[in-house]
Design a protein around this motif. Structure first.
Motif, PDB file in Angstrom:
ATOM      1  N   LYS A   1     -48.067 -45.873  63.602  1.00 46.38           N
ATOM      2  CA  LYS A   1     -48.977 -46.019  64.740  1.00 46.38           C
ATOM      3  C   LYS A   1     -48.762 -47.358  65.458  1.00 46.38           C
ATOM      4  CE  LYS A   1     -53.214 -44.530  64.630  1.00 46.38           C
ATOM      5  NZ  LYS A   1     -54.640 -44.360  64.255  1.00 46.38           N
ATOM      6  N   LEU A   2     -48.539 -48.410  64.677  1.00 47.21           N
ATOM      7  CA  LEU A   2     -48.331 -49.730  65.277  1.00 47.21           C
ATOM      8  C   LEU A   2     -47.018 -49.767  66.060  1.00 47.21           C
ATOM      9  CD1 LEU A   2     -49.451 -52.071  62.337  1.00 47.21           C
ATOM     10  CD2 LEU A   2     -50.809 -51.266  64.264  1.00 47.21           C
ATOM     11  N   PHE A   3     -45.964 -49.180  65.511  1.00 42.78           N
ATOM     12  CA  PHE A   3     -44.687 -49.118  66.222  1.00 42.78           C
ATOM     13  C   PHE A   3     -44.838 -48.318  67.510  1.00 42.78           C
ATOM     14  CE2 PHE A   3     -42.762 -50.989  62.613  1.00 42.78           C
ATOM     15  CZ  PHE A   3     -41.410 -51.206  62.848  1.00 42.78           C
ATOM     16  N   GLU A   4     -45.501 -47.176  67.427  1.00 42.25           N
ATOM     17  CA  GLU A   4     -45.671 -46.311  68.602  1.00 42.25           C
ATOM     18  C   GLU A   4     -46.443 -47.003  69.721  1.00 42.25           C
ATOM     19  OE1 GLU A   4     -47.565 -42.903  66.938  1.00 42.25           O
ATOM     20  OE2 GLU A   4     -45.676 -41.919  66.357  1.00 42.25           O
ATOM     21  N   ALA A   5     -47.380 -47.869  69.348  1.00 42.34           N
ATOM     22  CA  ALA A   5     -48.229 -48.533  70.351  1.00 42.34           C
ATOM     23  C   ALA A   5     -47.537 -49.725  71.010  1.00 42.34           C
ATOM     24  CB  ALA A   5     -49.531 -48.999  69.697  1.00 42.34           C
ATOM     25  N   SER A   6     -46.429 -50.186  70.430  1.00 42.19           N
ATOM     26  CA  SER A   6     -45.810 -51.445  70.857  1.00 42.19           C
ATOM     27  C   SER A   6     -44.633 -51.221  71.795  1.00 42.19           C
ATOM     28  CB  SER A   6     -45.322 -52.218  69.627  1.00 42.19           C
ATOM     29  OG  SER A   6     -46.381 -52.463  68.729  1.00 42.19           O
ATOM     30  N   LYS A   7     -44.469 -52.128  72.772  1.00 47.70           N
ATOM     31  CA  LYS A   7     -43.273 -52.076  73.625  1.00 47.70           C
ATOM     32  C   LYS A   7     -42.067 -52.629  72.889  1.00 47.70           C
ATOM     33  CE  LYS A   7     -44.069 -56.555  75.929  1.00 47.70           C
ATOM     34  NZ  LYS A   7     -44.148 -57.284  77.206  1.00 47.70           N
ATOM     35  N   ILE A   8     -42.298 -53.614  72.017  1.00 52.00           N
ATOM     36  CA  ILE A   8     -41.250 -54.171  71.173  1.00 52.00           C
ATOM     37  C   ILE A   8     -41.889 -54.707  69.897  1.00 52.00           C
ATOM     38  CG2 ILE A   8     -41.323 -56.336  72.487  1.00 52.00           C
ATOM     39  CD1 ILE A   8     -38.392 -56.788  71.685  1.00 52.00           C
ATOM     40  N   VAL A   9     -41.276 -54.411  68.761  1.00 49.50           N
ATOM     41  CA  VAL A   9     -41.762 -54.903  67.477  1.00 49.50           C
ATOM     42  C   VAL A   9     -40.798 -55.963  66.954  1.00 49.50           C
ATOM     43  CG1 VAL A   9     -42.037 -54.321  65.026  1.00 49.50           C
ATOM     44  CG2 VAL A   9     -43.085 -52.867  66.771  1.00 49.50           C
TER      45      VAL A   9
ATOM     46  N   ASP B   1     -33.753 -51.634  56.543  1.00 52.75           N
ATOM     47  CA  ASP B   1     -33.451 -50.215  56.722  1.00 52.75           C
ATOM     48  C   ASP B   1     -34.719 -49.436  57.048  1.00 52.75           C
ATOM     49  OD1 ASP B   1     -31.657 -47.945  56.637  1.00 52.75           O
ATOM     50  OD2 ASP B   1     -32.568 -47.406  54.722  1.00 52.75           O
ATOM     51  N   LYS B   2     -35.816 -49.773  56.369  1.00 51.63           N
ATOM     52  CA  LYS B   2     -37.092 -49.093  56.629  1.00 51.63           C
ATOM     53  C   LYS B   2     -37.562 -49.336  58.057  1.00 51.63           C
ATOM     54  CE  LYS B   2     -41.855 -48.654  55.007  1.00 51.63           C
ATOM     55  NZ  LYS B   2     -42.809 -48.917  53.913  1.00 51.63           N
ATOM     56  N   ALA B   3     -37.495 -50.590  58.502  1.00 52.74           N
ATOM     57  CA  ALA B   3     -37.920 -50.921  59.867  1.00 52.74           C
ATOM     58  C   ALA B   3     -37.070 -50.183  60.894  1.00 52.74           C
ATOM     59  CB  ALA B   3     -37.823 -52.425  60.088  1.00 52.74           C
ATOM     60  N   THR B   4     -35.776 -50.116  60.635  1.00 50.44           N
ATOM     61  CA  THR B   4     -34.860 -49.452  61.560  1.00 50.44           C
ATOM     62  C   THR B   4     -35.178 -47.966  61.659  1.00 50.44           C
ATOM     63  OG1 THR B   4     -33.141 -51.056  60.995  1.00 50.44           O
ATOM     64  CG2 THR B   4     -32.419 -49.047  62.071  1.00 50.44           C
TER      65      THR B   4
ATOM     66  N   LYS C   1     -36.468 -45.987  64.986  1.00 49.29           N
ATOM     67  CA  LYS C   1     -35.674 -44.867  65.494  1.00 49.29           C
ATOM     68  C   LYS C   1     -36.564 -43.643  65.711  1.00 49.29           C
ATOM     69  CE  LYS C   1     -31.036 -43.068  64.981  1.00 49.29           C
ATOM     70  NZ  LYS C   1     -29.786 -43.153  64.196  1.00 49.29           N
ATOM     71  N   ARG C   2     -37.460 -43.395  64.751  1.00 49.33           N
ATOM     72  CA  ARG C   2     -38.376 -42.245  64.873  1.00 49.33           C
ATOM     73  C   ARG C   2     -39.324 -42.407  66.055  1.00 49.33           C
ATOM     74  NH1 ARG C   2     -38.765 -42.526  59.163  1.00 49.33           N
ATOM     75  NH2 ARG C   2     -40.815 -43.541  59.277  1.00 49.33           N
ATOM     76  N   THR C   3     -39.805 -43.623  66.257  1.00 53.66           N
ATOM     77  CA  THR C   3     -40.834 -43.848  67.279  1.00 53.66           C
ATOM     78  C   THR C   3     -40.247 -44.222  68.639  1.00 53.66           C
ATOM     79  OG1 THR C   3     -41.038 -46.162  66.592  1.00 53.66           O
ATOM     80  CG2 THR C   3     -42.537 -44.572  65.565  1.00 53.66           C
ATOM     81  N   GLY C   4     -38.939 -44.501  68.675  1.00 57.80           N
ATOM     82  CA  GLY C   4     -38.303 -44.899  69.930  1.00 57.80           C
ATOM     83  C   GLY C   4     -38.682 -46.295  70.383  1.00 57.80           C
ATOM     84  N   THR C   5     -39.100 -47.132  69.432  1.00 59.88           N
ATOM     85  CA  THR C   5     -39.561 -48.487  69.740  1.00 59.88           C
ATOM     86  C   THR C   5     -38.400 -49.485  69.690  1.00 59.88           C
ATOM     87  OG1 THR C   5     -41.640 -47.930  68.636  1.00 59.88           O
ATOM     88  CG2 THR C   5     -41.247 -50.263  69.106  1.00 59.88           C
ATOM     89  N   THR C   6     -38.368 -50.405  70.646  1.00 56.06           N
ATOM     90  CA  THR C   6     -37.393 -51.491  70.602  1.00 56.06           C
ATOM     91  C   THR C   6     -37.712 -52.390  69.406  1.00 56.06           C
ATOM     92  OG1 THR C   6     -37.136 -51.470  73.002  1.00 56.06           O
ATOM     93  CG2 THR C   6     -36.436 -53.459  71.852  1.00 56.06           C
ATOM     94  N   LEU C   7     -36.677 -52.744  68.633  1.00 58.70           N
ATOM     95  CA  LEU C   7     -36.881 -53.490  67.394  1.00 58.70           C
ATOM     96  C   LEU C   7     -36.133 -54.821  67.424  1.00 58.70           C
ATOM     97  CD1 LEU C   7     -38.107 -53.419  64.502  1.00 58.70           C
ATOM     98  CD2 LEU C   7     -35.949 -52.399  63.737  1.00 58.70           C
ATOM     99  N   TYR C   8     -36.827 -55.870  67.023  1.00 59.05           N
ATOM    100  CA  TYR C   8     -36.263 -57.218  66.930  1.00 59.05           C
ATOM    101  C   TYR C   8     -36.372 -57.660  65.481  1.00 59.05           C
ATOM    102  CZ  TYR C   8     -35.637 -62.229  67.966  1.00 59.05           C
ATOM    103  OH  TYR C   8     -35.194 -63.534  68.011  1.00 59.05           O
ATOM    104  N   LEU C   9     -35.220 -57.829  64.834  1.00 61.09           N
ATOM    105  CA  LEU C   9     -35.175 -58.199  63.425  1.00 61.09           C
ATOM    106  C   LEU C   9     -35.135 -59.723  63.294  1.00 61.09           C
ATOM    107  CD1 LEU C   9     -32.498 -55.592  62.310  1.00 61.09           C
ATOM    108  CD2 LEU C   9     -34.956 -55.468  61.821  1.00 61.09           C
TER     109      LEU C   9
ATOM    110  N   GLY D   1     -26.685 -46.510  69.069  1.00 61.69           N
ATOM    111  CA  GLY D   1     -27.339 -46.489  70.381  1.00 61.69           C
ATOM    112  C   GLY D   1     -28.770 -46.970  70.375  1.00 61.69           C
ATOM    113  N   MET D   2     -29.265 -47.416  69.243  1.00 70.82           N
ATOM    114  CA  MET D   2     -30.639 -47.930  69.177  1.00 70.82           C
ATOM    115  C   MET D   2     -30.795 -49.195  70.006  1.00 70.82           C
ATOM    116  SD  MET D   2     -32.192 -47.700  65.326  1.00 70.82           S
ATOM    117  CE  MET D   2     -33.662 -48.595  65.882  1.00 70.82           C
ATOM    118  N   LYS D   3     -31.997 -49.396  70.529  1.00 72.84           N
ATOM    119  CA  LYS D   3     -32.329 -50.638  71.206  1.00 72.84           C
ATOM    120  C   LYS D   3     -32.870 -51.583  70.137  1.00 72.84           C
ATOM    121  CE  LYS D   3     -34.058 -52.110  75.689  1.00 72.84           C
ATOM    122  NZ  LYS D   3     -34.832 -51.737  76.885  1.00 72.84           N
ATOM    123  N   ILE D   4     -31.957 -52.383  69.590  1.00 75.54           N
ATOM    124  CA  ILE D   4     -32.282 -53.212  68.440  1.00 75.54           C
ATOM    125  C   ILE D   4     -31.565 -54.551  68.565  1.00 75.54           C
ATOM    126  CG2 ILE D   4     -30.404 -52.163  67.081  1.00 75.54           C
ATOM    127  CD1 ILE D   4     -32.193 -52.503  64.594  1.00 75.54           C
TER     128      ILE D   4
END
Length: 407
Positions: free
Chosen positions: A163-171, A181-184, A188-196, A215-218
């Motif tokens: 839910k938190l990933f889905e609500a965010s423009k970038i995590v 791996d879990k965060a990625t 990927k499931r939620t389509g959220t941009t991820l910053y590690l 092709g992920m936005k990561i």
């Protein structure tokens, strides 16, 4: 303001940089200063002038832990390090996990910073996804902790995480080892941009590279301590000091991080500036180290030994952070952008000394390290906020820092 005799990355000849109404108005070879005689003229003395550094990952300890650091002291240290913008993390007291707390924090910090700043919002184990939706354009990202760190912000419930990933423009995520791996997978499931944040292992770099190739936005961040320090640096004298999350790794991991910087897998340098007083570090196990004022000068060492060049340095320390987090008018030395600049003397390879430390922590893991160059002036939107004068003294000018805007 006019900066004359400036060496810049994209010109073979010295240029003049004209800043008007806080923006870079013109960059060219013009040397006729008669028409600018009523303006402030800074002579760069043929030193390099680069875009002000953007630090996307800091813990200024304000509010709640201000005996360690506060917005004033931490931003002063940032100015000393050529940093003109920083983004502050939410694990303060109280945690920045409600819209009300974010508004309160913004109000408290107004007028305290030497340089420009922004805030990351925090994800909560009690599910604050509705608050996240309300503040999307008021914070740089949602910071989520998948591993324990300073503050009680670890989230282990997978449904809440989704839910938190889905609500965010970038995590922005604190994820170590298998948690990367879990965060990625969640992103990927939620389509959220991820910053590690603060990647430290060669295996984490491999995960990031595969995700990018899919092709992920990561994006991936490295810290100075994971680049310049490793387990070989730990001894009986400093074993309590060199503790942080993630912990220092092996030399082979340093090498993997540098390779990832050169091939573009790592996108940014974030200091993870997390100061504690020396007494606190020595009394009991305490995670986090100060590093904001020396990150640029350390990275310049790798320019000196040709590991990277200045163009790549400014990309990973300025340009990319502005683009990833959507910070308006920052990160590039270009006409129309904010007049945020750092003037650096690449000939100054002096040692870092404890007596010169600015941060409240009053210590550094880099004492006696040689610089790759020295910041001799930091300019924020056309205002000098720091200069290293002819008497080898640090001089600061306050009252200019403002909160950034996002696009």
């Amino acid at each position: 303001m006019i900066i004359k005799n400036a060496k810049i990355i994209n010109s073979q000849k010295p240029v003049s940089i004209i800043i008007e109404n806080e923006k870079i108005k013109k960059i060219d070879l013009e040397n006729d200063f008669e028409k600018y005689k009523d303006n402030e003229i800074i002579d760069a003395n043929y030193n390099y002038v680069i875009a002000g550094i953007i630090d996307p990952h800091t813990h200024m300890r304000d509010p709640g832990l201000t005996h360690k650091e506060d917005f004033n002291s931490g931003s002063k240290a940032a100015a000393r390090g050529g940093i003109t913008t920083f983004l502050d993390m939410p694990n303060t007291i109280p945690n920045t996990i409600t819209k009300e707390n974010l508004i309160q924090k913004k109000s408290m910090m107004a007028g305290k910073s030497y340089v420009d700043y922004g805030f990351h919002f925090g994800g909560s184990k009690t599910d604050n996804s509705e608050d996240i939706k309300l503040i999307k354009n008021e914070a740089a990202s949602t910071k989520i902790f998948l591993n324990a760190s300073t503050g009680n912000m670890l989230i282990e419930d997978d449904k809440i995480l989704e839910k938190l990933f889905e609500a965010s423009k970038i995590v922005s995520v604190h994820a170590e080892d298998k948690m990367v791996d879990k965060a990625t997978k969640i992103a990927k499931r939620t389509g959220t941009t991820l910053y590690l944040c603060h990647l430290s292992l060669a295996s984490e770099i491999d995960l990031l590279k595969r995700a990018k190739d899919s092709g992920m936005k990561i994006y991936g961040e490295a810290t100075p301590h994971h680049l310049f320090l490793n387990t070989e640096n730990i001894n009986e004298k400093n074993k309590m000091l060199l503790r942080m999350k993630p912990e220092l790794k092996e030399k082979i991991d340093n090498e993997a991080l540098w390779k990832a910087i050169k091939d573009g897998t790592i996108d940014t340098i974030g200091t993870d500036h997390a100061p504690h007083l020396l007494k606190e570090k020595l009394e009991k196990l305490t995670f986090g180290i100060p590093s904001i004022e020396h990150s640029l000068e350390l990275m310049l060492k790798k320019v000196k030994d040709s590991t990277i060049d200045l163009k790549l340095l400014t990309k990973i320390m300025s340009e990319n952070s502005a683009k990833i987090f959507g910070i308006k008018n920052k990160g590039i030395l270009k006409e129309g952008y904010d007049g945020d600049l750092a003037i650096i003397d690449l000939n100054n390879e002096s040692e870092i000394r404890e007596e010169d430390i600015i941060t409240k922590a009053a210590w550094s893991p880099y004492i006696k390290f040689k610089r790759g160059g020295r910041v001799i002036m930091t300019i924020l939107r056309g205002n000098i906020v720091y200069k290293y004068d002819l008497n080898n003294e640090d001089i600061f000018y306050s009252g200019f820092g403002k909160e950034v805007f996002y696009y």
